[in-house]
Scaffold this motif. Structure first.
Motif, PDB file in Angstrom:
ATOM      1  N   HIS A  96      29.066  42.089  31.594  1.00 22.13           N
ATOM      2  CA  HIS A  96      29.553  41.174  32.631  1.00 22.13           C
ATOM      3  C   HIS A  96      30.969  40.707  32.322  1.00 22.13           C
ATOM      4  N   ALA A  97      31.208  40.273  31.104  1.00 26.41           N
ATOM      5  CA  ALA A  97      32.548  39.811  30.734  1.00 26.41           C
ATOM      6  C   ALA A  97      33.563  40.936  30.863  1.00 26.41           C
ATOM      7  N   GLY A  98      33.219  42.131  30.389  1.00 22.36           N
ATOM      8  CA  GLY A  98      34.138  43.266  30.465  1.00 22.36           C
ATOM      9  C   GLY A  98      34.494  43.657  31.883  1.00 22.36           C
ATOM     10  N   ILE A  99      33.505  43.656  32.759  1.00 19.92           N
ATOM     11  CA  ILE A  99      33.757  43.991  34.166  1.00 19.92           C
ATOM     12  C   ILE A  99      34.732  42.996  34.784  1.00 19.92           C
ATOM     13  N   PHE A 100      34.571  41.736  34.437  1.00 14.42           N
ATOM     14  CA  PHE A 100      35.440  40.718  35.014  1.00 14.42           C
ATOM     15  C   PHE A 100      36.790  40.624  34.301  1.00 14.42           C
ATOM     16  N   VAL A 101      36.906  41.126  33.088  1.00 15.12           N
ATOM     17  CA  VAL A 101      38.235  41.261  32.468  1.00 15.12           C
ATOM     18  C   VAL A 101      39.059  42.237  33.297  1.00 15.12           C
ATOM     19  N   VAL A 102      38.456  43.362  33.660  1.00 13.05           N
ATOM     20  CA  VAL A 102      39.167  44.356  34.482  1.00 13.05           C
ATOM     21  C   VAL A 102      39.517  43.749  35.840  1.00 13.05           C
ATOM     22  N   PHE A 103      38.583  43.029  36.454  1.00 10.56           N
ATOM     23  CA  PHE A 103      38.846  42.328  37.711  1.00 10.56           C
ATOM     24  C   PHE A 103      40.085  41.436  37.563  1.00 10.56           C
ATOM     25  N   GLY A 104      40.097  40.624  36.509  1.00 12.64           N
ATOM     26  CA  GLY A 104      41.216  39.709  36.285  1.00 12.64           C
ATOM     27  C   GLY A 104      42.529  40.437  36.054  1.00 12.64           C
ATOM     28  N   LEU A 105      42.505  41.492  35.245  1.00 13.16           N
ATOM     29  CA  LEU A 105      43.730  42.252  34.984  1.00 13.16           C
ATOM     30  C   LEU A 105      44.312  42.832  36.266  1.00 13.16           C
ATOM     31  N   LEU A 106      43.464  43.433  37.064  1.00 13.20           N
ATOM     32  CA  LEU A 106      43.951  44.060  38.301  1.00 13.20           C
ATOM     33  C   LEU A 106      44.534  43.034  39.262  1.00 13.20           C
ATOM     34  N   TRP A 107      43.822  41.929  39.467  1.00 12.81           N
ATOM     35  CA  TRP A 107      44.310  40.931  40.410  1.00 12.81           C
ATOM     36  C   TRP A 107      45.521  40.167  39.874  1.00 12.81           C
ATOM     37  N   LEU A 108      45.605  39.976  38.558  1.00 12.86           N
ATOM     38  CA  LEU A 108      46.806  39.341  37.992  1.00 12.86           C
ATOM     39  C   LEU A 108      48.028  40.222  38.187  1.00 12.86           C
ATOM     40  N   ARG A 109      47.820  41.512  38.229  1.00  8.87           N
ATOM     41  CA  ARG A 109      48.922  42.462  38.466  1.00  8.87           C
ATOM     42  C   ARG A 109      49.377  42.429  39.924  1.00  8.87           C
ATOM     43  N   VAL A 110      48.441  42.135  40.830  1.00  8.19           N
ATOM     44  CA  VAL A 110      48.731  42.199  42.264  1.00  8.19           C
ATOM     45  C   VAL A 110      49.298  40.887  42.811  1.00  8.19           C
ATOM     46  N   ILE A 111      48.713  39.777  42.420  1.00  6.03           N
ATOM     47  CA  ILE A 111      49.067  38.486  43.012  1.00  6.03           C
ATOM     48  C   ILE A 111      50.342  37.955  42.362  1.00  6.03           C
ATOM     49  N   PRO A 112      51.352  37.658  43.175  1.00 12.22           N
ATOM     50  CA  PRO A 112      52.616  37.147  42.618  1.00 12.22           C
ATOM     51  C   PRO A 112      52.577  35.622  42.447  1.00 12.22           C
ATOM     52  N   GLY A 113      53.536  35.126  41.726  1.00 15.59           N
ATOM     53  CA  GLY A 113      53.729  33.689  41.654  1.00 15.59           C
ATOM     54  C   GLY A 113      53.201  33.053  40.391  1.00 15.59           C
ATOM     55  N   VAL A 140      44.544  31.264  41.090  1.00 16.71           N
ATOM     56  CA  VAL A 140      43.978  32.004  42.224  1.00 16.71           C
ATOM     57  C   VAL A 140      42.962  33.025  41.730  1.00 16.71           C
ATOM     58  N   VAL A 141      43.310  33.743  40.673  1.00 16.43           N
ATOM     59  CA  VAL A 141      42.415  34.776  40.141  1.00 16.43           C
ATOM     60  C   VAL A 141      41.157  34.144  39.544  1.00 16.43           C
ATOM     61  N   VAL A 142      41.286  33.040  38.838  1.00 23.05           N
ATOM     62  CA  VAL A 142      40.108  32.363  38.285  1.00 23.05           C
ATOM     63  C   VAL A 142      39.211  31.858  39.407  1.00 23.05           C
ATOM     64  N   ALA A 143      39.794  31.266  40.432  1.00 19.49           N
ATOM     65  CA  ALA A 143      38.990  30.782  41.561  1.00 19.49           C
ATOM     66  C   ALA A 143      38.283  31.942  42.254  1.00 19.49           C
ATOM     67  N   ALA A 144      38.994  33.032  42.475  1.00 23.67           N
ATOM     68  CA  ALA A 144      38.385  34.200  43.121  1.00 23.67           C
ATOM     69  C   ALA A 144      37.306  34.809  42.232  1.00 23.67           C
TER      70      ALA A 144
END
Length: 132
Positions: free
Chosen positions: A46-63, A69-73
């Motif tokens: 579970h943690a590993g799957i969401f590490v990848v989720f966080g990495l990908l979205w941190l790369r996409v979302i600016p600012g 935003v990524v933690v809330a999502a």
């Protein structure tokens, strides 16, 4: 940037699909772990799957507030997937501990993203705009 967005959306949908796979269709059976050899392996997954989720979205979302935003999502996705597992049609057990490890994975993505993105940025060649 388009590739990263596609990957982030795909990974998010994949998380939802895997978490909501009905138990009879689940390929590894109940729990998916060997209790003596790998206790609580599912929590690390579970943690590993969401590490990848966080990495990908941190790369996409600016600012500067992208981490919030990524933690809330990620927390919302964790809650939605765990609650969805409790639906009778899914036939699985949503667990608070799984959701907490999902959120932990998102938190772990931030320092990892900072390290990885800095390394990638530093390895890119610097193009000089001056004339020789």
């Amino acid at each position: 940037m388009r590739w990263w967005l596609t990957a982030a959306v795909f990974w998010t949908l994949l998380i939802m699909a895997v978490c909501w796979l009905p138990m009879p269709m689940f390929p590894i059976g109940t729990g998916g772990e060997h209790p003596k050899r790998f206790p609580h392996l599912d929590k690390a997954v579970h943690a590993g799957i969401f590490v990848v989720f966080g990495l990908l979205w941190l790369r996409v979302i600016p600012g500067p507030r992208r981490f919030l935003v990524v933690v809330a999502a990620g927390a919302a996705l964790a809650a939605i997937t765990e609650c969805g597992q409790n639906l009778p049609i899914i036939g699985r057990d949503g667990e608070l501990a799984d959701g907490l490890f999902d959120v932990l994975g998102v938190f772990l993505a931030y320092p990892l993203a900072t390290f990885l993105f800095r390394r990638v940025r530093d390895k890119q060649p610097v193009v000089s705009m001056t004339r020789a």
